[in-house]
Design a protein around this motif. Sequence first.
Motif, mmCIF file in Angstrom:
data_model
loop_
_atom_site.group_PDB
_atom_site.id
_atom_site.type_symbol
_atom_site.label_atom_id
_atom_site.label_comp_id
_atom_site.label_asym_id
_atom_site.label_seq_id
_atom_site.Cartn_x
_atom_site.Cartn_y
_atom_site.Cartn_z
ATOM 1 N N LYS A 52 55.654 48.090 61.921
ATOM 2 C CA LYS A 52 54.837 49.109 61.490
ATOM 3 C C LYS A 52 53.634 50.173 62.235
ATOM 4 C CE LYS A 52 53.326 45.452 58.292
ATOM 5 N NZ LYS A 52 54.037 46.099 57.215
ATOM 6 N N MET A 53 53.814 50.144 63.252
ATOM 7 C CA MET A 53 53.095 50.960 64.096
ATOM 8 C C MET A 53 54.006 52.066 64.484
ATOM 9 S SD MET A 53 51.767 52.307 67.868
ATOM 10 C CE MET A 53 52.906 50.965 69.091
ATOM 11 N N THR A 54 55.452 51.835 64.750
ATOM 12 C CA THR A 54 56.511 52.911 65.424
ATOM 13 C C THR A 54 56.964 53.494 63.628
ATOM 14 O OG1 THR A 54 57.381 50.871 66.616
ATOM 15 C CG2 THR A 54 59.354 52.763 66.278
ATOM 16 N N GLU A 55 56.962 52.186 62.816
ATOM 17 C CA GLU A 55 57.564 53.412 61.696
ATOM 18 C C GLU A 55 56.423 54.154 61.661
ATOM 19 O OE1 GLU A 55 57.058 49.848 58.078
ATOM 20 O OE2 GLU A 55 58.885 48.862 59.418
ATOM 21 N N VAL A 56 55.585 54.488 61.557
ATOM 22 C CA VAL A 56 54.380 55.187 61.122
ATOM 23 C C VAL A 56 54.585 56.488 61.801
ATOM 24 C CG1 VAL A 56 51.891 55.710 61.134
ATOM 25 C CG2 VAL A 56 51.942 54.039 60.436
ATOM 26 N N LEU A 57 55.287 56.555 63.112
ATOM 27 C CA LEU A 57 55.103 56.787 64.166
ATOM 28 C C LEU A 57 56.580 57.872 63.936
ATOM 29 C CD1 LEU A 57 54.194 55.361 67.509
ATOM 30 C CD2 LEU A 57 53.132 57.062 66.207
ATOM 31 N N ARG A 58 57.890 57.006 63.368
ATOM 32 C CA ARG A 58 58.999 57.939 62.892
ATOM 33 C C ARG A 58 58.781 59.187 62.066
ATOM 34 N NH1 ARG A 58 62.266 52.688 64.098
ATOM 35 N NH2 ARG A 58 62.907 53.230 66.072
ATOM 36 N N HIS A 107 46.800 46.690 56.347
ATOM 37 C CA HIS A 107 46.200 47.791 56.255
ATOM 38 C C HIS A 107 46.157 48.824 57.197
ATOM 39 C CE1 HIS A 107 44.334 45.293 53.483
ATOM 40 N NE2 HIS A 107 44.367 44.482 54.484
ATOM 41 N N LEU A 108 46.748 49.877 56.865
ATOM 42 C CA LEU A 108 47.254 51.687 57.875
ATOM 43 C C LEU A 108 45.492 52.113 57.463
ATOM 44 C CD1 LEU A 108 48.718 53.740 59.468
ATOM 45 C CD2 LEU A 108 49.479 53.705 57.554
ATOM 46 N N GLU A 109 44.886 52.513 58.328
ATOM 47 C CA GLU A 109 43.728 53.942 58.455
ATOM 48 C C GLU A 109 44.501 54.633 59.659
ATOM 49 O OE1 GLU A 109 39.683 53.027 58.020
ATOM 50 O OE2 GLU A 109 39.694 52.405 60.413
ATOM 51 N N HIS A 110 44.104 56.349 59.576
ATOM 52 C CA HIS A 110 44.252 56.874 60.866
ATOM 53 C C HIS A 110 44.577 56.197 62.550
ATOM 54 C CE1 HIS A 110 44.993 60.762 62.564
ATOM 55 N NE2 HIS A 110 44.159 60.624 63.375
ATOM 56 N N ASN A 111 45.551 56.205 62.780
ATOM 57 C CA ASN A 111 45.975 55.780 64.141
ATOM 58 C C ASN A 111 44.896 54.180 64.708
ATOM 59 O OD1 ASN A 111 47.509 58.215 64.727
ATOM 60 N ND2 ASN A 111 45.615 58.799 64.948
ATOM 61 N N ARG A 112 45.079 53.136 63.146
ATOM 62 C CA ARG A 112 45.441 51.723 63.261
ATOM 63 C C ARG A 112 45.866 50.835 62.379
ATOM 64 N NH1 ARG A 112 40.420 48.866 61.517
ATOM 65 N NH2 ARG A 112 40.404 46.920 62.960
ATOM 66 N N ILE A 113 46.222 50.129 63.157
ATOM 67 C CA ILE A 113 46.764 48.904 61.830
ATOM 68 C C ILE A 113 46.334 47.930 61.615
ATOM 69 C CG2 ILE A 113 48.790 47.645 60.673
ATOM 70 C CD1 ILE A 113 50.988 50.143 62.008
ATOM 71 N N TRP A 114 45.850 47.136 60.887
ATOM 72 C CA TRP A 114 45.508 45.872 60.905
ATOM 73 C C TRP A 114 45.658 45.098 59.708
ATOM 74 C CZ3 TRP A 114 42.960 49.273 58.570
ATOM 75 C CH2 TRP A 114 42.326 49.607 57.362
ATOM 76 N N LEU A 115 45.510 43.497 60.700
ATOM 77 C CA LEU A 115 45.281 42.456 59.472
ATOM 78 C C LEU A 115 44.609 41.738 59.200
ATOM 79 C CD1 LEU A 115 47.955 40.270 58.177
ATOM 80 C CD2 LEU A 115 47.821 38.913 60.405
#
Length: 73
Positions: free
Chosen positions: A56-62, A4-12
């Motif tokens: 996944k974080m890298t994808e969001v940042l890109r 899951h993704l929310e603002h500046n956080r990804i969790w499983l």
Amino acid sequence: MNYHLEHNRIWLEDDEGKELAYVTFPAFEPGMVEVTHTVVDPSLRGQGVAGILMEKMTEVLRETGQKAELTCS
């Protein structure tokens, strides 16, 4: 298991909604985030979960044009 993704956080989460792993990356200046925590439940260690969180974080940042400063070991 679902990521899951929310603002500046990804969790499983597992299928029952229990959080098993996460990465946090709050913004600290325009266009920059700080990777502050990467946590993986002991039951998942050694399975590449932290690496998947980082990808996944890298994808969001890109996608958002941001860069990261790593402060989490």
